[in-house]
Write an enzyme that holds these catalytic residues in place. Sequence first.
Site, PDB file in Angstrom:
ATOM      1  N   CYS A   1      31.988  77.383 -16.145  1.00  0.00           N
ATOM      2  CA  CYS A   1      33.359  77.817 -16.404  1.00  0.00           C
ATOM      3  C   CYS A   1      34.094  76.852 -17.323  1.00  0.00           C
ATOM      4  O   CYS A   1      35.081  77.233 -17.960  1.00  0.00           O
ATOM      5  CB  CYS A   1      34.126  77.978 -15.087  1.00  0.00           C
ATOM      6  SG  CYS A   1      34.261  76.466 -14.118  1.00  0.00           S
TER       7      CYS A   1
ATOM      8  N   GLU B   1      33.281  65.614  -9.551  1.00  0.00           N
ATOM      9  CA  GLU B   1      33.011  66.832  -8.777  1.00  0.00           C
ATOM     10  C   GLU B   1      31.503  67.097  -8.725  1.00  0.00           C
ATOM     11  O   GLU B   1      30.772  66.817  -9.669  1.00  0.00           O
ATOM     12  CB  GLU B   1      33.771  68.025  -9.369  1.00  0.00           C
ATOM     13  CG  GLU B   1      33.479  68.328 -10.835  1.00  0.00           C
ATOM     14  CD  GLU B   1      32.535  69.483 -10.999  1.00  0.00           C
ATOM     15  OE1 GLU B   1      32.042  70.001  -9.983  1.00  0.00           O
ATOM     16  OE2 GLU B   1      32.272  69.856 -12.155  1.00  0.00           O
TER      17      GLU B   1
ATOM     18  N   GLN C   1      24.649  72.523 -11.144  1.00  0.00           N
ATOM     19  CA  GLN C   1      24.452  73.376 -12.315  1.00  0.00           C
ATOM     20  C   GLN C   1      23.416  72.787 -13.263  1.00  0.00           C
ATOM     21  O   GLN C   1      22.637  73.521 -13.870  1.00  0.00           O
ATOM     22  CB  GLN C   1      25.798  73.579 -13.015  1.00  0.00           C
ATOM     23  CG  GLN C   1      26.760  74.445 -12.207  1.00  0.00           C
ATOM     24  CD  GLN C   1      28.205  74.321 -12.659  1.00  0.00           C
ATOM     25  OE1 GLN C   1      28.613  73.308 -13.231  1.00  0.00           O
ATOM     26  NE2 GLN C   1      29.005  75.340 -12.382  1.00  0.00           N
TER      27      GLN C   1
ATOM     28  N   SER D   1      33.762  66.088 -16.342  1.00  0.00           N
ATOM     29  CA  SER D   1      34.291  67.276 -15.676  1.00  0.00           C
ATOM     30  C   SER D   1      35.809  67.302 -15.711  1.00  0.00           C
ATOM     31  O   SER D   1      36.463  66.265 -15.865  1.00  0.00           O
ATOM     32  CB  SER D   1      33.823  67.321 -14.212  1.00  0.00           C
ATOM     33  OG  SER D   1      32.425  67.454 -14.133  1.00  0.00           O
TER      34      SER D   1
ATOM     35  N   LYS E   1      29.723  80.823  -4.498  1.00  0.00           N
ATOM     36  CA  LYS E   1      29.902  79.392  -4.225  1.00  0.00           C
ATOM     37  C   LYS E   1      31.351  78.962  -4.412  1.00  0.00           C
ATOM     38  O   LYS E   1      31.923  78.272  -3.557  1.00  0.00           O
ATOM     39  CB  LYS E   1      28.990  78.572  -5.143  1.00  0.00           C
ATOM     40  CG  LYS E   1      27.503  78.743  -4.846  1.00  0.00           C
ATOM     41  CD  LYS E   1      26.665  77.920  -5.812  1.00  0.00           C
ATOM     42  CE  LYS E   1      25.168  78.091  -5.529  1.00  0.00           C
ATOM     43  NZ  LYS E   1      24.344  77.328  -6.498  1.00  0.00           N
ATOM     44  N   MET E   2      31.945  79.365  -5.532  1.00  0.00           N
ATOM     45  CA  MET E   2      33.316  78.937  -5.803  1.00  0.00           C
ATOM     46  C   MET E   2      34.306  79.635  -4.889  1.00  0.00           C
ATOM     47  O   MET E   2      35.271  79.028  -4.420  1.00  0.00           O
ATOM     48  CB  MET E   2      33.662  79.185  -7.275  1.00  0.00           C
ATOM     49  CG  MET E   2      32.800  78.373  -8.230  1.00  0.00           C
ATOM     50  SD  MET E   2      33.223  78.624  -9.970  1.00  0.00           S
ATOM     51  CE  MET E   2      34.738  77.690 -10.076  1.00  0.00           C
TER      52      MET E   2
ATOM     53  N   ARG F   1      32.391  74.696 -19.692  1.00  0.00           N
ATOM     54  CA  ARG F   1      31.650  74.283 -20.874  1.00  0.00           C
ATOM     55  C   ARG F   1      30.583  75.304 -21.262  1.00  0.00           C
ATOM     56  O   ARG F   1      30.053  76.029 -20.422  1.00  0.00           O
ATOM     57  CB  ARG F   1      30.997  72.913 -20.656  1.00  0.00           C
ATOM     58  CG  ARG F   1      29.898  72.896 -19.620  1.00  0.00           C
ATOM     59  CD  ARG F   1      29.388  71.485 -19.344  1.00  0.00           C
ATOM     60  NE  ARG F   1      30.413  70.683 -18.693  1.00  0.00           N
ATOM     61  CZ  ARG F   1      31.059  69.692 -19.280  1.00  0.00           C
ATOM     62  NH1 ARG F   1      30.787  69.355 -20.520  1.00  0.00           N
ATOM     63  NH2 ARG F   1      31.979  69.008 -18.618  1.00  0.00           N
TER      64      ARG F   1
END
Length: 549
Positions: free
Chosen positions: A146, A210, A216, A205, A290-291, A148
Amino acid sequence: MAVTSSFVGAKLDALLVSNAASSSASPAQSFLPCKMLGAQAKRTAYSGRNSIAVRCNVAADTLIETEKLDSTASASSLSALEQLKASAADRYTKERSSIVVIGLSVHTAPVEMREKLAIPEAEWPRAISELCALNHIEEAAVLSTCNRMEIYVVALSRHRGVKEVTDWMSKASGIPAKEICEHRFLLYDNDATQHIFEVSAGLDSLVLGEGQILAQVKQVVKVGQGVDGFGRNISGLFKHAITVGKRVRTETNIAAGAVSVSSAAVELAFMKLPESCHSTARMLVIGAGKMGKLVIKHLVAKGCTKMVVVNRSKERVIAIQEEIKDAEITYKPLSEYLNCASEADVIFTSTSSDTPLFVKENTADFPPVSSEIGGFRLFIDISVPRNVDACINDLEGTRVYNVDDLKEVVAANKEDRLRKAMEAQAIITEESKQFEAWRDSLETVPTIKKLRAYAERIRAAELDKCLSKIGDDIPKKTRKAVDDLSRGIVNKLLHGPMQHLRCDGSDSRTLSETLENMQALNRMFSLETEISVLEQKVRAKVEQAQKSD
């Protein structure tokens, strides 16, 4: 075009500068990793750790210069290679290809551009294959999140490789190459290595330290396994980045108190809500991945005891309900998301939808929000591509926030973040040197291949002379014995030199001796006059492309 200095030094300097800035500076200007100072800003070559610098930005004229170079080439690709080989700027004389990262991130490009460039995880293998089909790209990997969109490649020619990848990105996204050049950053070799290590460690980040970014990076390796093009260099780079990310989090306290994008989204919502309604605002979470799950957890931690969760599958929400017992979580199917949104005060969206779920047409008739809640319905969209169309901001009583707006949350505690980043820096510098030593150890591979080819040509020629003297009536068994004899002699003679051309890069003294041996063998056997291994690879790619046409 290359960035020739320490990228991290510039990042830390950027934070120091932001600390010294006036309190009137915008949150975006006080963010840790250095950012573009303007879309038209030229790239700045870093002169050292103590210089004040910004992340490189290759302006549109770079693309124009590259296009001019291409326009001078002949119609034949192989002829173009010969012209380039003969020119003063010989890009193929170096036996070592370059690791290059071509990227756009939250620091350099708006979400409107990043969402068009985003590549879903399921399409990463296809993207790698397409990138490696380009004439000057040998290996590739895609890191699309989200915050990069970064493409890592092993380029046989830096300049042409960058142009090919940029054109590919333009074709895939529909964004003009000129516009991509205005927002992208380019990093080569050591700088590219240090960048992915910082990314994995959480230094680059939106929220320092984080943990989601490390997961990822791991996923890049998992998806890349078995994909042609996710080769030795890129695979080794990402695996080493995972090691760095783990080590930084283990040996420093960079992750202590660190927040994620999801927690920053919850913080932003509570910043915008009147304090008196923090526990009574009607919360809706769309997407239970996940988010979305992290959003739910942070809402509960903030004291929210009731919320509605919309998701395609009920099973995932049931699992969350079983895990989080302290809140009343109501499941609704995706088909009811508009009805649920019309009854909510705050809506969090985190789905993988390629198109917006909320547009002006389907939200214009939503009932107004109570004045006790502040009079505004809040959309907190942490998806890329975005789930909420920005035009909804034009509606009365509605406010839309996306991932770029989270900078407001993470602008605080800059001094503490700087200290933690500096602690991690020593580890990243050490690990970068180790990775570069490993890459240096691969320098001898072309020489090994050339020496074997040189010896094989001599062996084959002398064998033919011998067999022609013996005559055509030589038995197959005898012919095989003579052939085996010649191979055995060559292998025995090459054994010593080959042993002195191999090392794993872990010992700097051994590596230095190995590179000296390589140079000596190149001189003794005139191997430097052989056709470049990189040029061989480019020729093979061009010829393959011509056959497929």
